[in-house]
Design an enzyme around this catalytic site. Structure first.
Site, PDB file in Angstrom:
ATOM      1  N   MET A 121      31.206  98.937 -53.012  1.00 24.71           N
ATOM      2  CA  MET A 121      31.888  99.876 -53.650  1.00 24.71           C
ATOM      3  C   MET A 121      32.292 100.972 -52.683  1.00 24.71           C
ATOM      4  SD  MET A 121      29.504 101.508 -56.675  1.00 24.71           S
ATOM      5  CE  MET A 121      28.078 102.188 -56.047  1.00 24.71           C
ATOM      6  N   CYS A 152      25.593 106.244 -62.538  1.00 23.45           N
ATOM      7  CA  CYS A 152      26.720 105.236 -61.552  1.00 23.45           C
ATOM      8  C   CYS A 152      26.203 103.870 -61.869  1.00 23.45           C
ATOM      9  CB  CYS A 152      26.063 105.795 -60.228  1.00 23.45           C
ATOM     10  SG  CYS A 152      26.928 104.436 -58.947  1.00 23.45           S
ATOM     11  N   SER A 208      19.459  94.986 -49.940  1.00 24.25           N
ATOM     12  CA  SER A 208      20.604  94.001 -50.299  1.00 24.25           C
ATOM     13  C   SER A 208      20.800  92.641 -49.507  1.00 24.25           C
ATOM     14  CB  SER A 208      21.866  94.815 -50.323  1.00 24.25           C
ATOM     15  OG  SER A 208      22.085  95.556 -49.187  1.00 24.25           O
ATOM     16  N   GLY A 228      19.625  94.782 -54.958  1.00 22.71           N
ATOM     17  CA  GLY A 228      18.488  94.948 -54.308  1.00 22.71           C
ATOM     18  C   GLY A 228      17.478  95.878 -54.852  1.00 22.71           C
ATOM     19  N   SER A 250      25.024  97.375 -49.447  1.00 20.34           N
ATOM     20  CA  SER A 250      25.112  98.815 -48.757  1.00 20.34           C
ATOM     21  C   SER A 250      24.809  98.629 -47.311  1.00 20.34           C
ATOM     22  CB  SER A 250      24.108  99.566 -49.458  1.00 20.34           C
ATOM     23  OG  SER A 250      22.762  99.424 -49.131  1.00 20.34           O
ATOM     24  N   GLY A 251      24.401  97.571 -46.825  1.00 18.21           N
ATOM     25  CA  GLY A 251      24.139  97.414 -45.522  1.00 18.21           C
ATOM     26  C   GLY A 251      22.704  97.726 -45.153  1.00 18.21           C
ATOM     27  N   GLY A 252      21.730  97.657 -46.083  1.00 16.83           N
ATOM     28  CA  GLY A 252      20.225  97.945 -45.877  1.00 16.83           C
ATOM     29  C   GLY A 252      19.561  96.805 -46.327  1.00 16.83           C
ATOM     30  N   ILE A 253      18.237  96.916 -46.001  1.00 18.37           N
ATOM     31  CA  ILE A 253      17.311  95.885 -46.054  1.00 18.37           C
ATOM     32  C   ILE A 253      17.263  95.158 -47.331  1.00 18.37           C
ATOM     33  CG2 ILE A 253      15.353  97.280 -46.411  1.00 18.37           C
ATOM     34  CD1 ILE A 253      13.608  95.350 -44.798  1.00 18.37           C
TER      35      ILE A 253
END
Length: 382
Positions: A36, A109, A17, A135, A12-15
């Site tokens: 996704m 989800c 992951s 993550g 997702s672009g976060g720490i």
């Protein structure tokens, strides 16, 4: 030369992951990133509103993820899942509210999109990988006696996310890795700083499902059917603008005044389009049932047993006795009355740190009685 085992990391672009990908690289895996794409541009939503998983800011998040993976030296692919997400998650979300229950979109989800359709569609688009990783703070192990994959709580009790994984299947767990399960959040932050990803530590993490604070963007006008707000004796004390605006235990935005004490939502009567309010003491219930059970770490039990149950993510697991009704349904009786047992939310069972299984709360005791009978119930009755 032997081919490296490959892993697709859901990013997702976060720490979390990012460090998941880094740890897997350090362990010798060949890593690719897959993100996704779920936001449907036909749903108009203001970008300036709160952060969340679903909304127009997804475009910016995908761009941030792409830049991050370049820094890590990892190939990054966008997997379009707008239509699938709309049918599996958004439709479920709306239908649950319309039925007078409170949905948990993260549980749905994870089971149907993130750990199912995302890797499946990535494979169908020609991407090759052996495992899928995220993550999430949780652990996976294999029990040789039961011949089952099992989920356990993460090392970091404050960050543990096993609750959200209660509907994963054995097939999904067999292909899944959770590298962060043995780390605390603080350890991951220190790791990110040490590897030059300070910007990720400072980035605000999304805790919400919807970027908009207004649910109306997902519903049809006819879903906002006004009705009566009544007290426990059946007296009309106000009007509501649609039951989808309410959840069990809600105190704010009720539109009433002049009550002898603070009133809360005790019951959402979808059949009669009514909201029942009353004092907080009547929110405590000792018994509930759960359906659509998914038994993760053990086969479906046949006899009653003791466990601990969480009735929402931010709930301390509470001692209870579980009685199987069938493979799909259980009855749970708590040792102590629990506050705001909410139909539609996930009920997840634990034995110490082992996640046994989970289902959706169908009703709590006295939830299904007629309004005229409500005045008789007392705190802790079952």
């Amino acid at each position: 030369m032997q081919k490296k085992t490959s892993v697709a990391v859901g990013i997702s672009g976060g720490i979390d992951s990012a460090m998941t990908a880094y740890l897997l690289q350090e362990s010798g895996y060949r890593v690719i990133g897959i993100t996704m794409q779920t936001y449907d541009e036909n749903i108009e939503m203001d970008k300036t509103l709160k952060s969340g998983c679903f909304g127009p800011a997804q475009e910016e998040n995908i761009l941030s993820a792409s830049l991050l993976w370049r820094k890590l030296g990892i190939e990054h692919y966008i997997i379009p899942l707008q239509e699938e997400f709309r049918h599996k998650v958004i439709d479920y979300f709306c239908e649950t509210y319309i039925k007078g229950k409170t949905p948990n979109p993260c549980l749905v989800c994870n089971a149907y999109i993130k750990f199912a359709l995302l890797p499946e569609k990535a494979h169908s688009l020609g991407l090759e990988f052996d495992y899928f990783a995220t993550g999430h703070y949780a652990k996976i192990g294999f029990n040789n006696t039961l011949k089952r994959y099992q989920i356990r709580k993460a090392k970091d009790a404050n960050k543990d996310q096993s609750y959200f994984l209660a509907f994963l299947s054995q097939e999904q767990l067999a292909q899944t890795l959770f590298p962060l399960g043995d780390y605390t959040k603080q350890e991951i932050k220190k790791m990110a700083i040490g590897k030059g990803f300070t910007e990720l530590v400072e980035r605000k993490e999304s805790q919400d499902f919807l970027q908009s604070s207004d649910l109306e963007v997902l519903f049809k006008p006819e879903d906002f059917n006004p009705g009566e707000i009544i007290d426990m004796q059946g007296k009309v004390i106000g009007k509501h603008k649609g039951i989808i605006n309410y959840t069990i235990g809600q105190r704010r935005n009720l539109g009433i005044s002049g009550m002898p004490e603070p009133y809360y939502v005790l019951q959402i009567d979808a059949e009669n389009n009514r909201i029942v309010l009353g004092p907080k003491e009547y929110l405590f219930k000792k018994k509930c049932s759960a359906t659509d059970m998914n038994w993760v770490s053990l086969p479906a039990p046949e006899k009653k047993f003791r466990a601990k149950a969480k009735i929402r993510q931010q709930h301390s697991p509470a001692d209870c006795i579980v009685t199987p009704i069938n493979d799909n349904t259980i009855e749970v009786v708590f040792k102590e009355p629990q506050l705001s047992i909410t139909p539609g939310q996930g009920l997840v069972l634990y034995l110490d740190d082992l996640l046994l299984g989970g289902g959706f709360i169908a009703f709590s005791n006295n939830e299904d009685v007629e309004t005229k009978d409500l005045e008789g119930f007392r705190r802790g009755e079952s």
